[in-house]
Design a protein around this motif. Structure first.
Motif, PDB file in Angstrom:
ATOM      1  N   GLN A  56     -10.419  29.516 -19.347  1.00  0.00           N
ATOM      2  CA  GLN A  56     -10.352  29.865 -17.930  1.00  0.00           C
ATOM      3  C   GLN A  56     -10.683  28.665 -17.054  1.00  0.00           C
ATOM      4  N   GLY A  57     -11.677  27.891 -17.475  1.00  0.00           N
ATOM      5  CA  GLY A  57     -12.048  26.714 -16.706  1.00  0.00           C
ATOM      6  C   GLY A  57     -10.927  25.692 -16.635  1.00  0.00           C
ATOM      7  N   VAL A  95     -15.540  25.721 -11.079  1.00  0.00           N
ATOM      8  CA  VAL A  95     -15.487  24.947 -12.324  1.00  0.00           C
ATOM      9  C   VAL A  95     -16.436  23.762 -12.228  1.00  0.00           C
ATOM     10  N   GLU A 141      -5.046  24.432 -11.753  1.00  0.00           N
ATOM     11  CA  GLU A 141      -4.659  24.992 -10.456  1.00  0.00           C
ATOM     12  C   GLU A 141      -5.101  24.065  -9.326  1.00  0.00           C
ATOM     13  N   TYR A 142      -6.323  23.565  -9.439  1.00  0.00           N
ATOM     14  CA  TYR A 142      -6.839  22.716  -8.380  1.00  0.00           C
ATOM     15  C   TYR A 142      -6.145  21.352  -8.354  1.00  0.00           C
ATOM     16  N   GLU A 181     -14.517  25.381  -4.747  1.00  0.00           N
ATOM     17  CA  GLU A 181     -13.281  26.133  -4.547  1.00  0.00           C
ATOM     18  C   GLU A 181     -12.853  26.933  -5.767  1.00  0.00           C
ATOM     19  N   LYS A 182     -13.172  26.452  -6.971  1.00  0.00           N
ATOM     20  CA  LYS A 182     -12.701  27.125  -8.184  1.00  0.00           C
ATOM     21  C   LYS A 182     -13.835  27.584  -9.100  1.00  0.00           C
ATOM     22  N   TYR A 190     -17.461  28.712 -14.196  1.00  0.00           N
ATOM     23  CA  TYR A 190     -16.856  28.166 -15.418  1.00  0.00           C
ATOM     24  C   TYR A 190     -17.532  26.824 -15.710  1.00  0.00           C
ATOM     25  N   GLU A 197      -7.719  26.315 -16.929  1.00  0.00           N
ATOM     26  CA  GLU A 197      -6.663  26.881 -16.082  1.00  0.00           C
ATOM     27  C   GLU A 197      -6.984  26.673 -14.606  1.00  0.00           C
ATOM     28  N   LYS A 198      -8.239  26.922 -14.236  1.00  0.00           N
ATOM     29  CA  LYS A 198      -8.649  26.739 -12.839  1.00  0.00           C
ATOM     30  C   LYS A 198      -8.616  25.258 -12.447  1.00  0.00           C
TER      31      LYS A 198
END
Length: 372
Positions: A359-360, A332, A366-367, A329-330, A21, A362-363
């Protein structure tokens, strides 16, 4: 010549191909070759059939006559002969500084900005004074701050309008004040205008339409979504253009026959490109603003209808290692603010494909929850 590592370019060279991403880039979602050629209904095979007998020699060294005429149309009263084609805006900035700055000269450059604009003058032996942009002032500066830095020894003022990475735009009224200061000491003003704003309501005029000793650098890379063509230019008065010609022969030679042809095709269809990109900027800006309402650890100064932005990170970790960990980890990719000498920030290139952006983000959220 002693140059430090180019922060943003070194980061992207190392990491950009690893990203799932990529929300770090500052171009507006790049056009494909098919999309570019098809803007006016031309087919790829027809375009290349038309150019199949072109000799792949050096071509027009300064850019083809049609290229120069089309670029000149972007300005209010610019003779086509004063346009010089370069290898991107990076090449245009390099040429301008290399041609004008000597050891002992005084140069004023804003920061954060594109690193070329202050580190190349330093490498040439110039005394560089930094004009700090203030986040509390929407990443701008007070005119009085510029006045305090300017002296009779000031040779060149380097600005980036709109600004990379912050997305700040200095409007016409503001730039008129800058011109007044430069005129008092007969200084040149170099403005990297590669992030030309797309908002028609905002007052924006090129420096070359405001000041005889103004130099505008630009390219097809950002606002025109064609970084892969590596075609840029300088625009200036005739005296400066003639100075550049001599130095250009040492640094550029030419942009390439096919790249020039593709650049001409893009400039012929610039209204279609700009209409497309205005929609991308508008829609993606809304995506980020809605995301920011739900993300407590990120804030920004809203970019002014340009493709780059600078987010502030509220995290108990340094921005550089954070961006490395986020990528691992993601998947991004952001550019750490440290690459622009502004820690605890990151460049968010929000004008990518909207699905990648959503999507980026959102990730990224999350992180960020690991810090709650």
């Amino acid at each position: 010549m002693n140059l430090p590592e180019f922060g943003v370019e070194a980061w992207l060279n190392k990491w950009e191909k690893s990203a799932k991403y990529d929300i770090s880039q500052s171009s507006i979602d790049s056009l494909t070759l098919e999309e570019l050629i098809g803007l006016d209904g031309t087919k790829v095979e027809d375009f290349f059939a038309q150019h199949s007998t072109d000799k792949l020699n050096y071509g027009w060294i300064e850019g083809s006559p049609e290229f120069k005429e089309l670029v000149a149309e972007l300005y209010q009263n610019m003779p086509a002969d004063n346009i010089l084609q370069t290898n991107g805006a990076t090449g245009a900035n390099m040429l301008s500084i290399y041609a004008l700055v000597e050891a002992g000269d005084e140069v004023i450059s804003m920061i954060p900005s594109y690193q070329q604009l202050y580190d190349i003058p330093r490498s040439l032996g110039a005394k560089v004074k930094l004009l700090n942009l203030d986040e509390k002032k929407d990443w701008s500066f007070k005119i009085d701050e510029l006045k305090e830095l300017v002296t009779p020894k000031t040779k060149l003022i380097c600005l980036n309008n709109a600004n990379n990475p912050t997305g700040t735009v200095f409007d016409t009224d503001f730039m008129e004040e800058v011109v007044k200061i430069a005129k008092e000491v007969d200084a040149y003003i170099l403005v990297d205008e590669v992030y030309m704003p797309l908002n028609k309501d905002r007052k924006f005029v090129s420096i070359v339409d405001m000041y005889d000793k103004g130099i505008a650098t630009n390219s097809l890379s950002k606002t025109f979504s064609l970084p892969g063509l590596r075609i840029g230019w300088t625009a200036s008065n005739k005296e400066v253009a003639d100075i550049f010609r001599k130095f250009r022969d040492y640094t550029v030679i030419c942009g390439g026959v096919l790249n020039d042809a593709l650049a001409v095709h893009a400039l012929r269809n610039r209204d279609k490109i700009l209409q497309r990109n205005e929609e991308i900027v508008k829609n993606n800006l809304e995506i980020v603003e809605n995301w920011l309402k739900t993300e407590p650890r990120v804030s920004w100064c809203t970019p002014h209808s340009v493709s780059t932005s600078f987010i502030k990170l509220d995290i108990p970790q340094d921005d550089y290692s954070f961006c490395e960990d986020l990528l691992r980890e993601k998947g991004v990719l952001l550019v750490p603010g440290t690459a622009f000498d502004r820690p605890q920030h990151a460049r968010l290139g929000y004008c990518c494909n909207p699905k990648i952006l959503q999507q980026g983000l959102e990730k990224l959220s999350e992180y960020l929850r690991k810090f709650d």
